[in-house]
Design a protein around this motif. Structure first.
Motif, mmCIF file in Angstrom:
data_model
loop_
_atom_site.group_PDB
_atom_site.id
_atom_site.type_symbol
_atom_site.label_atom_id
_atom_site.label_comp_id
_atom_site.label_asym_id
_atom_site.label_seq_id
_atom_site.Cartn_x
_atom_site.Cartn_y
_atom_site.Cartn_z
ATOM 1 N N UNK A 66 0.804 -1.219 0.000
ATOM 2 C CA UNK A 66 0.000 0.000 0.000
ATOM 3 C C UNK A 66 0.836 1.267 0.000
ATOM 4 N N UNK A 67 1.993 1.225 0.674
ATOM 5 C CA UNK A 67 2.780 2.468 0.735
ATOM 6 C C UNK A 67 3.292 2.865 -0.646
ATOM 7 N N UNK A 68 3.524 1.890 -1.516
ATOM 8 C CA UNK A 68 3.902 2.202 -2.895
ATOM 9 C C UNK A 68 2.665 2.456 -3.743
ATOM 10 N N UNK A 69 1.667 1.596 -3.570
ATOM 11 C CA UNK A 69 0.477 1.710 -4.400
ATOM 12 C C UNK A 69 -0.307 2.988 -4.202
ATOM 13 N N UNK A 70 -0.477 3.380 -2.948
ATOM 14 C CA UNK A 70 -1.292 4.568 -2.685
ATOM 15 C C UNK A 70 -0.602 5.860 -3.111
ATOM 16 N N UNK A 71 0.718 5.926 -2.901
ATOM 17 C CA UNK A 71 1.419 7.139 -3.327
ATOM 18 C C UNK A 71 1.451 7.203 -4.852
ATOM 19 N N UNK A 72 1.559 6.039 -5.502
ATOM 20 C CA UNK A 72 1.502 6.017 -6.963
ATOM 21 C C UNK A 72 0.125 6.436 -7.460
ATOM 22 N N UNK A 73 -0.911 5.919 -6.813
ATOM 23 C CA UNK A 73 -2.279 6.275 -7.194
ATOM 24 C C UNK A 73 -2.539 7.765 -6.982
ATOM 25 N N UNK A 106 14.388 -3.570 2.808
ATOM 26 C CA UNK A 106 13.913 -4.835 2.276
ATOM 27 C C UNK A 106 14.315 -5.022 0.833
ATOM 28 N N UNK A 107 13.648 -5.962 0.172
ATOM 29 C CA UNK A 107 14.036 -6.308 -1.193
ATOM 30 C C UNK A 107 13.056 -5.825 -2.253
ATOM 31 N N UNK A 108 11.958 -5.228 -1.839
ATOM 32 C CA UNK A 108 11.117 -4.497 -2.771
ATOM 33 C C UNK A 108 10.026 -5.258 -3.490
ATOM 34 N N UNK A 109 9.860 -6.551 -3.212
ATOM 35 C CA UNK A 109 8.870 -7.329 -3.958
ATOM 36 C C UNK A 109 7.448 -6.837 -3.696
ATOM 37 N N UNK A 110 7.102 -6.638 -2.433
ATOM 38 C CA UNK A 110 5.749 -6.183 -2.107
ATOM 39 C C UNK A 110 5.491 -4.772 -2.619
ATOM 40 N N UNK A 111 6.492 -3.901 -2.548
ATOM 41 C CA UNK A 111 6.297 -2.540 -3.043
ATOM 42 C C UNK A 111 6.140 -2.531 -4.560
ATOM 43 N N UNK A 112 6.874 -3.374 -5.247
ATOM 44 C CA UNK A 112 6.732 -3.503 -6.704
ATOM 45 C C UNK A 112 5.323 -3.990 -7.030
ATOM 46 N N UNK A 113 4.851 -4.991 -6.287
ATOM 47 C CA UNK A 113 3.501 -5.518 -6.517
ATOM 48 C C UNK A 113 2.446 -4.442 -6.281
ATOM 49 N N UNK A 168 7.202 1.978 -19.162
ATOM 50 C CA UNK A 168 8.007 0.827 -19.560
ATOM 51 C C UNK A 168 9.416 0.908 -19.008
ATOM 52 N N UNK A 169 9.995 2.110 -19.067
ATOM 53 C CA UNK A 169 11.353 2.287 -18.529
ATOM 54 C C UNK A 169 11.381 2.089 -17.025
ATOM 55 N N UNK A 170 10.332 2.584 -16.347
ATOM 56 C CA UNK A 170 10.257 2.408 -14.899
ATOM 57 C C UNK A 170 10.137 0.945 -14.515
ATOM 58 N N UNK A 171 9.294 0.199 -15.222
ATOM 59 C CA UNK A 171 9.125 -1.224 -14.932
ATOM 60 C C UNK A 171 10.429 -1.988 -15.177
ATOM 61 N N UNK A 172 11.098 -1.656 -16.276
ATOM 62 C CA UNK A 172 12.361 -2.327 -16.586
ATOM 63 C C UNK A 172 13.418 -2.031 -15.522
ATOM 64 N N UNK A 173 13.491 -0.769 -15.101
ATOM 65 C CA UNK A 173 14.477 -0.392 -14.082
ATOM 66 C C UNK A 173 14.199 -1.090 -12.755
ATOM 67 N N UNK A 174 12.940 -1.158 -12.382
ATOM 68 C CA UNK A 174 12.588 -1.822 -11.125
ATOM 69 C C UNK A 174 12.874 -3.322 -11.185
ATOM 70 N N UNK A 175 12.637 -3.925 -12.345
ATOM 71 C CA UNK A 175 12.931 -5.348 -12.486
ATOM 72 C C UNK A 175 14.429 -5.611 -12.352
ATOM 73 N N UNK A 176 15.242 -4.735 -12.909
ATOM 74 C CA UNK A 176 16.690 -4.870 -12.744
ATOM 75 C C UNK A 176 17.065 -4.726 -11.272
#
Length: 207
Positions: A66-73, A106-113, A168-176
């Protein structure tokens, strides 16, 4: 406000939101000590699970998402999807490198999701979640599931019609970055020593 200023505000707000160490706070509030002193020493949900408190681990997953999702929203509604992506990506960085914890998070999986579900829900639900669940069902290895989903999301988003260079660039960077934060896990995967979920291993480092 010029576009660069909106992006700057989104980045700062996202980073500060992402830096909130919910796993650490919840474990301490429950009287279980410092999560950074057990297991992988991560503040993520998988390490919280090592306390034996599934409820705390679930709460950590939800709050980190939520901390990533809500700020993004929020920034998506204010200034568009690109600003939302900047805010969400910054939240990912804040989670992995929180200013309050000497940049050890942490490792960012939940924030990415959380970012995917709130700003690009189609990509998260059609690509990210099924790939993660499928790989986990096959292997019971959380880190491998996260890495596989990270590989699948950017091209999957493109195939589903995403054309924004920022998205697309953001998703690629986060995946890296997911691969970078999981480099120790990758070493264990290559060595065949990465523990499976449910196995009695003392130190798995996903989280």
């Amino acid at each position: 406000m010029p576009e660069w200023a909106i992006y700057a505000v989104a980045a700062v707000a996202g980073y500060l939101a992402g830096s909130i160490p919910f796993g650490l706070v919840l474990v301490k509030a429950a009287g279980l000590g410092d999560i950074r002193e057990i297991g992988s020493k991560s503040i993520g949900a998988t390490n919280v699970l090592r306390t034996g408190r599934k409820d705390l681990a679930l709460a950590t997953v939800l709050l980190d998402s939520l901390k990533a999702g809500l700020v993004a929203l929020a920034f998506t509604l204010i200034a568009g999807r690109e600003a939302g992506m900047v805010a969400g990506a910054a939240a990912f960085l804040g989670h992995c490198y929180p200013i309050w914890l000497k940049f050890k998070g942490g490792k960012g999986v939940a924030t990415y999701a959380g970012l995917l579900l709130f700003i690009t829900p189609l990509h998260g639900l059609v690509v990210g979640a099924p790939v993660w669940l499928g790989m986990f069902a096959l292997t019971r290895i959380s880190s491998l599931s996260a890495l596989t989903a990270a590989v699948a999301v950017p091209p999957g988003a493109y195939l589903l019609g995403e054309r924004s260079p920022v998205i697309l660039g953001g998703l690629a960077a986060l995946s890296v970055l997911v691969f970078w934060t999981h480099r120790a896990n990758i070493g264990r995967l290559l060595a065949g020593t990465e523990p499976r979920f449910g196995a009695k291993k003392k130190d798995a480092a996903e989280g």
